[in-house]
Write a protein that holds these residues in place. Structure first.
Motif, PDB file in Angstrom:
ATOM      1  N   TYR A  19       0.836  -1.196   0.000  1.00 20.08           N
ATOM      2  CA  TYR A  19       0.000   0.000   0.000  1.00 20.08           C
ATOM      3  C   TYR A  19       0.877   1.255   0.000  1.00 20.08           C
ATOM      4  CZ  TYR A  19      -3.768  -3.259   1.071  1.00 20.08           C
ATOM      5  OH  TYR A  19      -4.659  -4.304   1.016  1.00 20.08           O
ATOM      6  N   LYS A  65       6.292   5.301   4.233  1.00 20.50           N
ATOM      7  CA  LYS A  65       5.081   6.069   4.506  1.00 20.50           C
ATOM      8  C   LYS A  65       4.127   5.191   5.303  1.00 20.50           C
ATOM      9  CE  LYS A  65       1.256   8.478   2.205  1.00 20.50           C
ATOM     10  NZ  LYS A  65       0.644   8.811   0.886  1.00 20.50           N
ATOM     11  N   ASP A  67       0.731   4.793   6.422  1.00 18.50           N
ATOM     12  CA  ASP A  67      -0.611   5.275   6.090  1.00 18.50           C
ATOM     13  C   ASP A  67      -1.629   4.490   6.902  1.00 18.50           C
ATOM     14  OD1 ASP A  67      -3.012   6.093   4.893  1.00 18.50           O
ATOM     15  OD2 ASP A  67      -2.035   6.366   2.960  1.00 18.50           O
ATOM     16  N   THR A  68      -2.369   5.172   7.738  1.00 13.08           N
ATOM     17  CA  THR A  68      -3.320   4.500   8.634  1.00 13.08           C
ATOM     18  C   THR A  68      -4.657   4.205   7.966  1.00 13.08           C
ATOM     19  OG1 THR A  68      -4.070   6.617   9.526  1.00 13.08           O
ATOM     20  CG2 THR A  68      -2.272   5.510  10.683  1.00 13.08           C
ATOM     21  N   ARG A  69      -4.855   4.661   6.766  1.00 15.57           N
ATOM     22  CA  ARG A  69      -6.142   4.402   6.099  1.00 15.57           C
ATOM     23  C   ARG A  69      -6.321   2.921   5.759  1.00 15.57           C
ATOM     24  NH1 ARG A  69      -5.748   8.809   1.423  1.00 15.57           N
ATOM     25  NH2 ARG A  69      -3.615   8.008   1.534  1.00 15.57           N
ATOM     26  N   LYS A  70      -5.224   2.174   5.780  1.00 15.24           N
ATOM     27  CA  LYS A  70      -5.311   0.741   5.496  1.00 15.24           C
ATOM     28  C   LYS A  70      -5.661  -0.065   6.739  1.00 15.24           C
ATOM     29  CE  LYS A  70      -0.308   0.494   6.101  1.00 15.24           C
ATOM     30  NZ  LYS A  70       0.985   0.431   5.399  1.00 15.24           N
ATOM     31  N   LYS A  76      -4.906   1.767  14.633  1.00 18.73           N
ATOM     32  CA  LYS A  76      -4.184   2.957  14.195  1.00 18.73           C
ATOM     33  C   LYS A  76      -3.269   3.509  15.276  1.00 18.73           C
ATOM     34  CE  LYS A  76      -7.534   4.431  10.708  1.00 18.73           C
ATOM     35  NZ  LYS A  76      -8.438   5.503  10.239  1.00 18.73           N
ATOM     36  N   ASP A 118      -0.465  15.516   8.598  1.00 22.69           N
ATOM     37  CA  ASP A 118      -1.409  14.741   7.801  1.00 22.69           C
ATOM     38  C   ASP A 118      -2.067  13.743   8.748  1.00 22.69           C
ATOM     39  OD1 ASP A 118      -2.758  12.997   6.134  1.00 22.69           O
ATOM     40  OD2 ASP A 118      -1.162  12.917   4.638  1.00 22.69           O
ATOM     41  N   ASN A 120      -3.671  11.183   8.219  1.00 22.56           N
ATOM     42  CA  ASN A 120      -3.709   9.804   7.756  1.00 22.56           C
ATOM     43  C   ASN A 120      -2.345   9.131   7.618  1.00 22.56           C
ATOM     44  OD1 ASN A 120      -6.582   9.681   7.413  1.00 22.56           O
ATOM     45  ND2 ASN A 120      -6.349  10.923   5.571  1.00 22.56           N
ATOM     46  N   SER A 121      -1.272   9.913   7.644  1.00 20.88           N
ATOM     47  CA  SER A 121       0.025   9.280   7.397  1.00 20.88           C
ATOM     48  C   SER A 121       1.164  10.057   8.037  1.00 20.88           C
ATOM     49  CB  SER A 121       0.274   9.163   5.881  1.00 20.88           C
ATOM     50  OG  SER A 121       0.415  10.438   5.301  1.00 20.88           O
ATOM     51  N   SER A 123       5.710  10.050   7.532  1.00 22.42           N
ATOM     52  CA  SER A 123       6.836   9.530   6.764  1.00 22.42           C
ATOM     53  C   SER A 123       8.074   9.410   7.638  1.00 22.42           C
ATOM     54  CB  SER A 123       7.132  10.435   5.567  1.00 22.42           C
ATOM     55  OG  SER A 123       6.062  10.404   4.642  1.00 22.42           O
TER      56      SER A 123
END
Length: 360
Positions: A19, A65, A67-70, A76, A118, A120-121, A123
């Protein structure tokens, strides 16, 4: 179509999923070579002591990266802790190159986190030291691939969110109905169907995918031995063509990229002062043996006469280097030759050659 690029897919237990988790990667290394300029004359002086250059430690910079949307909401808050826990320990780094799975030992030397608000993420840039300077080609009978989804990364982890403001203790937490431990989560996948042997044709498409689920790599020697049998893990097998002759002779092919000195030789059968020659270099083990005799890459010798008994360590003084030969064996890419003088009589004997196949 074969992809030649090397993609980094796992460090310790941290799966670098498909992802868009891996944003960039930069591998660098060098060779142990040096020159000295001629004072009077063109060019420089240099000495090459082996057919191939020796590699120094390598450096790998990765940009990840997170990304917590996954993930689902309950995971989370612990995801970043999970990532950092894996980065703080030295361990195996895995990569895919074409259809070949590779691994090396590494540790994180430096890291940095980019400040971007951000929701959602986040880095993280990490610099790893690959201190061996080489990569090992994975043994397909010791590697197992567990289907992995980022959504359930914490399924078998003892990590959870705790509210410090609540007046409670550890014993107050309700136990899980079915305690989930690492072995219970992984052992179901330690079988022939999920081994690299069976899945090697599928892994390239999975690991090089830009989205979707992948595999978690599980390295387990004992499971490989249980499934395939110990003999299958001993390496290339060459036996006598004629029982009544006291010599084993043959060839085996190796796909090692770098000449490999990590060679383990196992003799099974009846032997008296056997002389083992690989690619023209010979070593002799003094003594009478009727069972399993193992010569490791560092010169240790082990003998097992009966499966019911324990392995016996043979004194290093029993290892003799004939005049004109050197200690150790060197296996190169391509066809390699083996000769074993068994000095026995009318017994079926075999030699097994196990090579650590390596690359840079």
């Amino acid at each position: 179509m074969t992809i030649l690029a090397r993609k980094y897919i796992q460090f310790n237990e941290l799966v670098i999923d498909n992802y868009e988790m891996l944003q960039s990667a930069d591998l660098s290394g060098s060779f142990k070579t040096s020159t000295a300029e001629y004072s009077f004359g063109h060019g420089s002086y240099t000495v090459f002591k082996s057919r191939q250059h020796f590699s120094t430690e390598q450096s790998l910079s990765l940009s990840l990266k997170l990304d917590t949307r996954k993930l689902d909401c309950g995971q989370k808050k612990i995801y970043k802790d999970y990532v950092l826990m894996n980065l703080m320990s030295a361990g195996k780094l895995w990569a895919i190159e074409g259809e070949q799975l590779l691994w090396t030992n590494a540790f994180v030397k430096d890291f940095s986190e980019t400040y971007v608000l951000d929701r959602n993420s986040v880095s993280i840039d990490i610099d790893l030291v690959l201190y061996e300077g080489i990569w090992h080609k994975a043994d397909p009978r010791k590697v197992f691939l567990q289907p992995y989804s980022a959504c359930n990364f914490a399924e078998c982890l003892d990590i959870k969110e705790v509210d410090e403001c609540q007046d409670c203790c550890v014993s107050c937490v309700k136990p899980m109905k079915e305690p989930c431990v690492k072995c219970l989560c992984e052992c179901d996948f330690l079988n022939a169907e999920n081994s690299l042997c069976e899945l090697k044709k599928e892994i390239a498409a999975k690991f090089y995918s830009q989205c979707g689920d992948s595999y978690k790599i599980i390295y387990n020697c004992e499971a490989g031995k249980k499934i395939w049998g110990e003999e299958k893990l001993l390496g290339h097998k060459i036996c006598k063509e004629d029982v009544c002759k006291n010599i084993i002779a043959g060839q085996f092919y190796s796909d090692t990229t770098i000449d490999s000195e990590n060679v383990t030789v196992t003799l099974i059968g009846s032997f008296k002062d056997p002389i083992i020659t690989i690619n023209g270099n010979a070593m002799q083990i003094l003594g009478d043996y009727n069972g399993k005799l193992t010569l490791t890459t560092n010169g240790e010798i082990y003998y097992l006469e009966d499966e019911c008994c324990s392995e016996v360590f043979i004194d290093i003084n029993n290892l003799v280097i004939p005049e004109g030969n050197t200690f150790g064996y060197l296996v190169h890419q391509g066809t390699n030759g083996v000769i074993v003088e068994t000095h026995d009589c009318c017994e079926m004997t075999c030699v097994y050659i196990k090579v650590d196949r390596i690359s840079i």
